[in-house]
Scaffold this active site. Structure first.
Site, PDB file in Angstrom:
ATOM      1  N   PHE A   1       0.839  -1.211   0.000  1.00 55.94           N
ATOM      2  CA  PHE A   1       0.000   0.000   0.000  1.00 55.94           C
ATOM      3  C   PHE A   1       0.874   1.261   0.000  1.00 55.94           C
ATOM      4  O   PHE A   1       0.859   2.042  -0.968  1.00 55.94           O
ATOM      5  CB  PHE A   1      -0.939  -0.072   1.213  1.00 55.94           C
ATOM      6  CG  PHE A   1      -1.561   1.240   1.622  1.00 55.94           C
ATOM      7  CD1 PHE A   1      -2.191   2.059   0.694  1.00 55.94           C
ATOM      8  CD2 PHE A   1      -1.519   1.637   2.957  1.00 55.94           C
ATOM      9  CE1 PHE A   1      -2.769   3.261   1.082  1.00 55.94           C
ATOM     10  CE2 PHE A   1      -2.092   2.834   3.354  1.00 55.94           C
ATOM     11  CZ  PHE A   1      -2.716   3.657   2.417  1.00 55.94           C
TER      12      PHE A   1
ATOM     13  N   ASN B   1       7.760  -9.815  -2.074  1.00 59.42           N
ATOM     14  CA  ASN B   1       7.457 -11.240  -2.291  1.00 59.42           C
ATOM     15  C   ASN B   1       5.954 -11.462  -2.421  1.00 59.42           C
ATOM     16  O   ASN B   1       5.494 -12.595  -2.529  1.00 59.42           O
ATOM     17  CB  ASN B   1       8.048 -12.130  -1.182  1.00 59.42           C
ATOM     18  CG  ASN B   1       7.407 -11.867   0.160  1.00 59.42           C
ATOM     19  OD1 ASN B   1       6.626 -10.929   0.306  1.00 59.42           O
ATOM     20  ND2 ASN B   1       7.746 -12.681   1.148  1.00 59.42           N
TER      21      ASN B   1
ATOM     22  N   THR C   1       1.884  -9.892   1.209  1.00 61.30           N
ATOM     23  CA  THR C   1       0.803  -8.954   1.568  1.00 61.30           C
ATOM     24  C   THR C   1       0.635  -7.873   0.503  1.00 61.30           C
ATOM     25  O   THR C   1      -0.434  -7.285   0.388  1.00 61.30           O
ATOM     26  CB  THR C   1       1.039  -8.293   2.946  1.00 61.30           C
ATOM     27  OG1 THR C   1       2.239  -7.540   2.895  1.00 61.30           O
ATOM     28  CG2 THR C   1       1.143  -9.325   4.047  1.00 61.30           C
TER      29      THR C   1
ATOM     30  N   VAL D   1      12.753 -10.312   1.402  1.00 57.42           N
ATOM     31  CA  VAL D   1      13.869  -9.540   1.979  1.00 57.42           C
ATOM     32  C   VAL D   1      14.556 -10.248   3.143  1.00 57.42           C
ATOM     33  O   VAL D   1      15.647  -9.839   3.551  1.00 57.42           O
ATOM     34  CB  VAL D   1      13.431  -8.130   2.457  1.00 57.42           C
ATOM     35  CG1 VAL D   1      13.110  -7.240   1.282  1.00 57.42           C
ATOM     36  CG2 VAL D   1      12.291  -8.203   3.462  1.00 57.42           C
TER      37      VAL D   1
ATOM     38  N   ASN E   1      19.371  -7.156   5.967  1.00 57.84           N
ATOM     39  CA  ASN E   1      19.754  -7.260   4.557  1.00 57.84           C
ATOM     40  C   ASN E   1      19.645  -5.915   3.843  1.00 57.84           C
ATOM     41  O   ASN E   1      20.505  -5.554   3.030  1.00 57.84           O
ATOM     42  CB  ASN E   1      18.887  -8.309   3.856  1.00 57.84           C
ATOM     43  CG  ASN E   1      19.228  -9.718   4.324  1.00 57.84           C
ATOM     44  OD1 ASN E   1      20.375  -9.998   4.656  1.00 57.84           O
ATOM     45  ND2 ASN E   1      18.238 -10.594   4.363  1.00 57.84           N
TER      46      ASN E   1
ATOM     47  N   GLY F   1      22.416  -3.818   4.867  1.00 63.17           N
ATOM     48  CA  GLY F   1      23.632  -4.321   4.225  1.00 63.17           C
ATOM     49  C   GLY F   1      23.796  -3.732   2.830  1.00 63.17           C
ATOM     50  O   GLY F   1      24.909  -3.353   2.434  1.00 63.17           O
TER      51      GLY F   1
ATOM     52  N   ALA G   1      10.903   2.241   7.511  1.00 63.71           N
ATOM     53  CA  ALA G   1       9.494   2.462   7.836  1.00 63.71           C
ATOM     54  C   ALA G   1       9.230   1.820   9.189  1.00 63.71           C
ATOM     55  O   ALA G   1       9.089   0.610   9.300  1.00 63.71           O
ATOM     56  CB  ALA G   1       8.605   1.828   6.763  1.00 63.71           C
TER      57      ALA G   1
ATOM     58  N   TYR H   1       4.976  -7.912  15.665  1.00 62.44           N
ATOM     59  CA  TYR H   1       5.138  -6.705  14.831  1.00 62.44           C
ATOM     60  C   TYR H   1       5.887  -5.623  15.619  1.00 62.44           C
ATOM     61  O   TYR H   1       6.885  -5.072  15.146  1.00 62.44           O
ATOM     62  CB  TYR H   1       3.759  -6.202  14.417  1.00 62.44           C
ATOM     63  CG  TYR H   1       3.770  -5.015  13.486  1.00 62.44           C
ATOM     64  CD1 TYR H   1       4.293  -5.120  12.198  1.00 62.44           C
ATOM     65  CD2 TYR H   1       3.233  -3.796  13.887  1.00 62.44           C
ATOM     66  CE1 TYR H   1       4.285  -4.030  11.333  1.00 62.44           C
ATOM     67  CE2 TYR H   1       3.216  -2.706  13.019  1.00 62.44           C
ATOM     68  CZ  TYR H   1       3.745  -2.830  11.753  1.00 62.44           C
ATOM     69  OH  TYR H   1       3.721  -1.741  10.905  1.00 62.44           O
TER      70      TYR H   1
ATOM     71  N   TYR I   1      23.733   0.570  12.799  1.00 61.79           N
ATOM     72  CA  TYR I   1      24.444   0.758  11.517  1.00 61.79           C
ATOM     73  C   TYR I   1      24.839   2.215  11.334  1.00 61.79           C
ATOM     74  O   TYR I   1      25.887   2.517  10.750  1.00 61.79           O
ATOM     75  CB  TYR I   1      23.578   0.272  10.349  1.00 61.79           C
ATOM     76  CG  TYR I   1      23.879  -1.159   9.972  1.00 61.79           C
ATOM     77  CD1 TYR I   1      23.574  -2.189  10.856  1.00 61.79           C
ATOM     78  CD2 TYR I   1      24.481  -1.481   8.758  1.00 61.79           C
ATOM     79  CE1 TYR I   1      23.861  -3.505  10.536  1.00 61.79           C
ATOM     80  CE2 TYR I   1      24.768  -2.797   8.432  1.00 61.79           C
ATOM     81  CZ  TYR I   1      24.457  -3.805   9.327  1.00 61.79           C
ATOM     82  OH  TYR I   1      24.754  -5.102   9.005  1.00 61.79           O
TER      83      TYR I   1
END
Ligand code: UDP
Length: 321
Positions: free
Chosen positions: A11, A32, A35, A57, A104, A107, A119, A150, A164
């Protein structure tokens, strides 16, 4: 610029694709489709600057060419207890998208020296004891409650993003997204906007969970996209709330939607609130206003008008054989 958007067929991700392509960027939407949906980006498939890459991911991300920006939006996001795309039905995938997916995506940003935007969500505040919620509030989250898959995934994702930034000097941003609505929300994802608008357009009573006294503050998706891009262009590394501060009870919200659609079927109260369903939620926008000079512009009535129009069109579409 070359921009990777994980969850690009979702969305919010698909609205970001639209805006960034319109601004002249090259967009790689990675999804993928557990959703997200191909339909959200179907209108972009032949755009010369757009690519859709089918990839989870949580698996290592290998890109054929460098990117300048990584926007990490891949995650289930609906707390519905029954919808197959809700995170309660996809608990491990949700934790992996937030943990391994963020690792990932960071990375990739580190490898190419790309700017990175996470997000995140108002769910990091859990069922908040501070109201409205400022970014400095640490939240009230049950680490083993149903929503933890979640909430804790996103809290971990924020921690990883800051690590990071601090350890590898990755140029990171964190947006905490409050309830957002608009065209392309999945009709069956079980969240309050698709449920209520879908029910109203079918002439059914709106299912208010609990007594409907719980509150939310709904932001129209175009305003959210403006806020995200303003944050991306800023130099702010600490989290920034983006949402709309206009707070309504769920019962008032149901009445608004019945009024806007002319639905005479009213409201039914159902005892379906999930454990941990926050009692109130409203962003404090001081940081967004001062740091980004950003302010939501679309009011609830106008946002609902546009959303109801889009949902009506989709409900009228013939179902594919
Ligand atoms: N809700 C409702 N009826 C519905 C779906 C949701 O009353 O058909 C309520 C839900 O209990 C919550 C609020 O609406 O208090 C917002 O729910 P949503 O699933 O959209 O997301 P949340 O804001 O909880 O992440």
């Amino acid at each position: 610029m070359r921009i990777l958007i994980t969850g690009g067929a979702g969305f919010v991700g698909s609205h970001l694709c639209d805006r960034l392509l319109a601004d002249g960027h090259h967009v790689i939407a990675m999804d993928n489709l557990i959703t997200g949906s191909r339909a959200n980006v179907a209108h972009l498939i032949n755009h010369p600057q757009f690519e859709l890459v089918l990839h989870n991911v949580a698996q290592r991300i290998v890109l054929p060419q460098p990117v300048n920006v990584v926007l990490h939006f891949a995650s289930p996001a609906s707390p519905s207890q029954t919808a197959p795309t809700g995170y309660l039905q996809l608990p491990i995938q949700t934790l992996k998208a937030g943990a391994l997916g963020t690792l990932n995506a960071l990375g990739v940003a580190k490898a190419y020296g790309a700017r990175f935007l996470l997000a995140s969500t108002s769910e990091v505040y859990g069922d908040p004891l501070e109201h409205p919620q400022r970014e400095s509030y640490w939240g009230n989250v049950d680490p083993v409650g149903p929503r933890s898959v979640y909430d804790e995934a996103k809290r971990f994702a924020e921690a990883l993003t800051m690590a990071y930034h601090r350890t590898h000097a990755v140029d990171t941003r964190i947006v905490r997204i409050f309830n957002t609505f608009g065209p392309r929300m999945a009709l069956d994802d079980g969240r309050v906007v698709p449920n209520f608008v879908g029910q109203a357009l079918r002439g059914l009573p709106l299912t208010v969970y609990g007594d409907g006294a719980q509150t939310r503050s709904f932001c129209y998706v175009d305003d959210l996209v403006d806020g995200i891009l303003a944050l991306l262009e800023s130099s702010e590394h600490m989290p920034v709330n983006i949402g709309n501060p206009h707070e309504v009870t769920i019962r008032e919200f149901a009445e608004l939607i019945n009024g806007a659609t002319g639905n005479a079927a009213g409201i039914v109260c159902e005892d379906r609130r999930t454990q941990g369903d926050p009692q109130q939620r409203k962003p404090d926008l001081t940081r967004a206003r001062t740091l980004l000079r950003w302010e939501p512009r679309v009011d609830l009535a106008e946002g609902l008008r546009r959303t109801i129009h889009a949902f009506r069109e989709r409900l009228l579409e013939p179902t594919p054989a």
